[in-house]
Structure formats: structure tokens, C-alpha cells
Enzyme design. Structure first.
Site, mmCIF file in Angstrom:
data_model
loop_
_atom_site.group_PDB
_atom_site.id
_atom_site.type_symbol
_atom_site.label_atom_id
_atom_site.label_comp_id
_atom_site.label_asym_id
_atom_site.label_seq_id
_atom_site.Cartn_x
_atom_site.Cartn_y
_atom_site.Cartn_z
ATOM 1 C CB SER A 35 4.360 4.075 -9.819
ATOM 2 O OG SER A 35 5.425 3.655 -8.775
ATOM 3 C CG HIS A 66 9.576 5.270 -8.914
ATOM 4 N ND1 HIS A 66 9.149 6.054 -8.529
ATOM 5 C CD2 HIS A 66 8.978 4.239 -9.081
ATOM 6 C CE1 HIS A 66 8.235 5.656 -7.757
ATOM 7 N NE2 HIS A 66 8.452 4.106 -8.207
ATOM 8 C CD GLU A 91 13.246 1.633 -4.086
ATOM 9 O OE1 GLU A 91 14.293 1.853 -4.669
ATOM 10 O OE2 GLU A 91 12.387 2.373 -3.648
ATOM 11 C CB ALA A 118 0.235 4.281 -8.644
HETATM 12 CL CL1 6GU Z 1 -3.866 -2.444 -4.507
HETATM 13 N N1 6GU Z 1 -1.467 -2.175 -2.820
HETATM 14 C C1 6GU Z 1 -0.325 -1.234 -2.310
HETATM 15 N N2 6GU Z 1 -0.257 -1.940 -1.433
HETATM 16 N N3 6GU Z 1 0.053 0.147 -3.177
HETATM 17 C C2 6GU Z 1 -0.405 -0.238 -4.190
HETATM 18 C C3 6GU Z 1 -1.513 -0.988 -4.428
HETATM 19 C C4 6GU Z 1 -2.095 -1.725 -4.326
HETATM 20 N N4 6GU Z 1 -2.050 0.090 -6.538
HETATM 21 C C5 6GU Z 1 -0.969 0.239 -6.479
HETATM 22 N N5 6GU Z 1 0.224 0.445 -5.515
#
Ligand code: 6GU
Length: 287
Positions: A35, A66, A91, A118
Site C-alpha cells: 500500500s 493499489h 477482497e 504497510a
Molecule cells: Cl494496525 N493492522 C493491520 N492488520 N494492517 C495494517 C495496519 C494495522 N496498519 C497498516 N496495515
């Protein structure tokens, strides 16, 4: 029954062969952009790019941030292929569809896969903007039976019961630390354990506390399924997380996880992350 789950070897072969007729690039490195990290693909020279929707039988991507393009090109002469946008469990795709690109990478001739994502930081020493090199993972969907290798095993891809204790290449992890230190990134370069959840909802406070107790350093919604399929078919794997936010761990916190914060942080650290990855690609040996 055979062939009813995911893509058969022949279906994968047909997609790879179609791509090979469309470009002269013969990639040795395959990169997946997380991301807000799609800028990695823009570093490639002499690009040949395909929207996912234009690749016969390829899945489509639906998430904001994306792009949904497969980009071929070279990085200082090194042939690469780059996914700008990946597929996620949330998705609604079957898990075998999410990981199809790894088998396509393999059939294109890719030896090393670089995955980026991310993630939320659980390690209390991490700061937003840190880059965490992944040394190991927790596959939560896998615990519940949602593993991308579920179903009949085609030995042409790999063995029925692949080893995962060596999933993350130690040499590449060391190279990342060395390159990072040369680039002056040591202050924000970490290593740790990544945990994948299905998403799309972020974690509750109790879930964050549980994961923290289990030794998780960062949590996200991707990557581990791709790692499993990439290792199954014998590619080397390097993966990293950009810590885009701190997971919320206590009830007094005013913080709330949100996708905008994820994209904002990604934007701020993207250039350094791209520099780290591209320097590694240039230094990699494939022989
Ligand atoms: Cl805090 N949690 C999850 N599951 N995915 C993420 C996130 C948090 N921050 C970016 N991607």
C-alpha cells in the site's frame, strides 16, 4: 477434486507464456509493492506495463492505493517484474488466487521475490516510519485452515509439506542491514516478526495485546500467503514492512487505525524504501 481449486499448472503456464510473448524482459527479480509503495515500479527503465485486467485470466485488484499493474523493466540493467498492487483475502478472493502471481513469477524465471507491505507496529520500540525487515511470520489465516497450498499438490510446483523455518533468506536480511547502514538508514531500520490477519477490519485492543504477547512485532493483511507459495516453488524471499502506524494497545489511547494514515506514512518514507530495495536488487547475484 484435481484442478477445481485455484489455477492448474497449465493455466499458470499459459498466463506466463502470454506475458513472455509481450515483453523481451526476462526477470530474475520479482517485486510486490505494498500500500502506497507502488513508486518502486516507477524506478524501472524501458518499462512494459500491463493492467491486470488486460492480462488474460489474471485477477483484478480493487483497493485504493493499489494501482493494479504488472510492470516489466530493468533496474541498472537488472531485469525485474513488479506488481503494482496485490490481492488480499479481504477482497474476497480465494487464497489461491491471491498467490497466483508468485507462480507466474516463477514461470517467468524469477529467482528472488521481494515483498513489501504497510503494517501496524506492535513492538513498543518501533516508531511510525520504521522499516522492519521480516525475519519470520505468524500465519493466522493458516491456523484456521486458510493456507494457499490447501488442495491437491502439484509436484511440478513443489513438495506437499514445504519447510517454512528458512522462509526468509538470511543472506538477503543481512544485505538489507548492510545496505541500510551504508545509506544512513540504521536509525529507522529494524527486523522482526510479521503477523498476517485476514482483515479488512483493524485489530481490537485485546487482539493487539494478544499478538504482542505472542512475539509479533508488526501486523498486516498480506505477504505471508505469497511467501508460502514463493518458497513452495523454490524462490528466494526477502520481505519488509513499513510501519505506517502504531497498533492501539490501551483503552486510554485516542489513536485510531485508518487507511489514510497508512498511505500518508508510506508517502513520507517511500523514497528511502525504494532506494533500499533498488540498491539490494543491484547487489544481488543470480548464479
Ligand atoms: Cl494496525 N493492522 C493491520 N492488520 N494492517 C495494517 C495496519 C494495522 N496498519 C497498516 N496495515
Amino acid at each position: 477434486p484435481e484442478g477445481s481449486i485455484g489455477y492448474s499448472y497449465e493455466e499458470c503456464r499459459a498466463i506466463a507464456d502470454w506475458l513472455l510473448t509481450q515483453t523481451a524482459v526476462r526477470p530474475l527479480v520479482g517485486i510486490v509493492c505494498g500500500s502506497g509503495l507502488g513508486g518502486l515500479a516507477d524506478l524501472l527503465k524501458d518499462q512494459v506495463a500491463f493492467n491486470y485486467r488486460d492480462i488474460p485470466n489474471f485477477p483484478q485488484s480493487t483497493v485504493h492505493g493499489h494501482a493494479g499493474r504488472l510492470v516489466f523493466g530493468t533496474l541498472k540493467g537488472r531485469p525485474c517484474v513488479c506488481m503494482q498492487g496485490r490481492f488480499h483475502l479481504y477482497e474476497g478472493y480465494p487464497i489461491q488466487k491471491i498467490t497466483l502471481p508468485m507462480r507466474i513469477f516463477k514461470m517467468l524465471g524469477v529467482k528472488t521475490v521481494i515483498l513489501t507491505n504497510a503494517a501496524g507496529g506492535l513492538n513498543q520500540d518501533f516508531k511510525v516510519g520504521d522499516i522492519m525487515i521480516i525475519k519470520d511470520h505468524l500465519n493466522m489465516p493458516g491456523f484456521a485452515g486458510n493456507n494457499p497450498l490447501t488442495g491437491p499438490n502439484d509436484e511440478r510446483f513443489g513438495v506437499r509439506f514445504p519447510c517454512m523455518s528458512d522462509a526468509y533468506d538470511r543472506e538477503l536480511l543481512q544485505m538489507a542491514m548492510d545496505v541500510g547502514s551504508e545509506l544512513g538508514y540504521s536509525d529507522f531500520l529494524r527486523e522482526g516478526v510479521y503477523c498476517a490477519l485476514g482483515g479488512p477490519s483493524f485489530e481490537t485492543i485485546a487482539e493487539c495485546r494478544m499478538l504482542h504477547k505472542l512475539g509479533v512485532d508488526a501486523v498486516g493483511m498480506s505477504t505471508v500467503h505469497e511467501v508460502i507459495v514463493a518458497r513452495h516453488c523454490g524462490m528466494r524471499v526477502f520481505a519488509l514492512s513499513l510501519i505506517t502506524n502504531q497498533a492501539v494497545m490501551d483503552y486510554d489511547s485516542e489513536e485510531k487505525a485508518n487507511h489514510n494514515e497508512v498511505l500518508q506514512t508510506a508517502k513520507q518514507r517511500a523514497q528511502q524504501l525504494e532506494k533500499l530495495v533498488s540498491t539490494m536488487v543491484i547487489r544481488m547475484k543470480h548464479n
